[in-house]
Design a protein around this motif. Structure first.
Motif, short mmCIF file in Angstrom:
data_model
loop_
_atom_site.label_atom_id
_atom_site.label_comp_id
_atom_site.label_asym_id
_atom_site.label_seq_id
_atom_site.Cartn_x
_atom_site.Cartn_y
_atom_site.Cartn_z
N MET A 1 0.86 -1.17 0.00
CA MET A 1 0.00 0.00 0.00
C MET A 1 0.90 1.23 0.00
SD MET A 1 -2.83 1.32 2.80
CE MET A 1 -3.27 -0.31 3.23
N GLY A 2 0.64 2.14 -0.91
CA GLY A 2 1.44 3.35 -1.01
C GLY A 2 1.08 4.35 0.07
N ARG A 3 1.97 5.30 0.24
CA ARG A 3 1.79 6.33 1.26
C ARG A 3 0.52 7.13 1.03
NH1 ARG A 3 6.53 10.64 2.51
NH2 ARG A 3 5.77 11.30 4.52
N TRP A 4 0.29 7.49 -0.23
CA TRP A 4 -0.89 8.31 -0.54
C TRP A 4 -2.17 7.51 -0.38
CZ3 TRP A 4 0.39 12.98 -0.03
CH2 TRP A 4 1.65 13.43 -0.40
N GLN A 5 -2.11 6.24 -0.71
CA GLN A 5 -3.29 5.39 -0.56
C GLN A 5 -3.64 5.25 0.91
OE1 GLN A 5 -2.94 1.47 -2.22
NE2 GLN A 5 -5.04 0.92 -1.72
N ALA A 6 -2.64 5.09 1.75
CA ALA A 6 -2.88 4.98 3.19
C ALA A 6 -3.50 6.26 3.73
CB ALA A 6 -1.58 4.67 3.92
N ARG A 7 -2.99 7.40 3.27
CA ARG A 7 -3.56 8.68 3.71
C ARG A 7 -5.01 8.82 3.27
NH1 ARG A 7 0.83 13.56 3.29
NH2 ARG A 7 2.30 12.66 4.78
N ALA A 8 -5.29 8.42 2.04
CA ALA A 8 -6.65 8.52 1.52
C ALA A 8 -7.60 7.62 2.32
CB ALA A 8 -6.69 8.14 0.05
N GLU A 9 -7.14 6.42 2.63
CA GLU A 9 -7.98 5.50 3.41
C GLU A 9 -8.19 6.02 4.84
OE1 GLU A 9 -6.55 1.50 3.18
OE2 GLU A 9 -6.79 1.43 1.01
N ALA A 10 -7.14 6.60 5.42
CA ALA A 10 -7.28 7.17 6.76
C ALA A 10 -8.26 8.34 6.75
CB ALA A 10 -5.93 7.63 7.29
N ALA A 11 -8.18 9.17 5.73
CA ALA A 11 -9.11 10.30 5.61
C ALA A 11 -10.54 9.81 5.45
CB ALA A 11 -8.71 11.19 4.44
N GLN A 12 -10.71 8.76 4.65
CA GLN A 12 -12.05 8.20 4.45
C GLN A 12 -12.58 7.61 5.74
OE1 GLN A 12 -12.25 5.11 1.52
NE2 GLN A 12 -14.48 5.09 1.50
N ALA A 13 -11.73 6.90 6.48
CA ALA A 13 -12.15 6.32 7.76
C ALA A 13 -12.54 7.42 8.74
CB ALA A 13 -11.04 5.46 8.34
N GLY A 14 -11.77 8.51 8.75
CA GLY A 14 -12.10 9.64 9.62
C GLY A 14 -13.43 10.27 9.26
N GLN A 15 -13.69 10.34 7.97
CA GLN A 15 -14.96 10.91 7.52
C GLN A 15 -16.14 10.03 7.92
OE1 GLN A 15 -15.14 11.45 3.26
NE2 GLN A 15 -16.28 13.36 3.51
N VAL A 16 -15.97 8.72 7.78
CA VAL A 16 -17.04 7.78 8.17
C VAL A 16 -17.28 7.89 9.67
CG1 VAL A 16 -17.60 5.33 8.41
CG2 VAL A 16 -16.69 6.20 6.26
N TRP A 17 -16.18 7.95 10.45
CA TRP A 17 -16.31 8.06 11.91
C TRP A 17 -17.05 9.34 12.27
CZ3 TRP A 17 -14.80 11.69 15.49
CH2 TRP A 17 -14.95 11.31 16.82
N GLU A 18 -16.69 10.44 11.58
CA GLU A 18 -17.33 11.73 11.86
C GLU A 18 -18.82 11.69 11.58
OE1 GLU A 18 -16.33 15.98 10.46
OE2 GLU A 18 -14.42 14.95 10.71
N GLU A 19 -19.21 10.99 10.53
CA GLU A 19 -20.62 10.91 10.18
C GLU A 19 -21.41 10.07 11.17
OE1 GLU A 19 -20.45 9.32 6.25
OE2 GLU A 19 -19.80 11.21 5.35
N ARG A 20 -20.79 9.05 11.73
CA ARG A 20 -21.51 8.11 12.59
C ARG A 20 -21.40 8.40 14.09
NH1 ARG A 20 -20.30 2.34 9.61
NH2 ARG A 20 -21.30 2.91 7.66
N ALA A 21 -20.42 9.17 14.50
CA ALA A 21 -20.21 9.43 15.92
C ALA A 21 -21.29 10.38 16.45
CB ALA A 21 -18.83 10.04 16.15
#
Length: 62
Positions: A1-21
Motif C-alpha cells: 500500500m502506497g503512502r498516498w493510498q494509506a492517507r486517503a484511506e485514513a481520511a475516508q475512515a475519519g470521515q465515516v467516523w465523523e458521520e456516525r459518531a
C-alpha cells in the motif's frame, strides 16, 4: 500500500467516523485535537519523557 493510498484511506475512515459518531463525542474529539495542536511542544516533551522512562524500566528488568 502506497503512502498516498494509506492517507486517503485514513481520511475516508475519519470521515465515516465523523458521520456516525454522536455529536457530544465529536465535540470532545475536536476539543482534544485543538488542545493537542495548541500544546504540541508539551506533548512532544511528555512523549519523550515517557520513552525514556519505558527504556529505563525495560533495561532495569533485564
Amino acid at each position: 500500500m502506497g503512502r498516498w493510498q494509506a492517507r486517503a484511506e485514513a481520511a475516508q475512515a475519519g470521515q465515516v467516523w465523523e458521520e456516525r459518531a454522536p455529536e457530544p463525542v465529536r465535540q470532545k474529539a475536536a476539543q482534544g485535537a485543538q488542545l493537542a495542536r495548541g500544546n504540541r511542544e508539551l506533548l512532544l516533551a511528555a512523549a519523550g519523557a515517557t520513552v525514556v522512562v519505558c527504556l529505563a524500566w525495560r533495561r532495569r528488568k533485564e
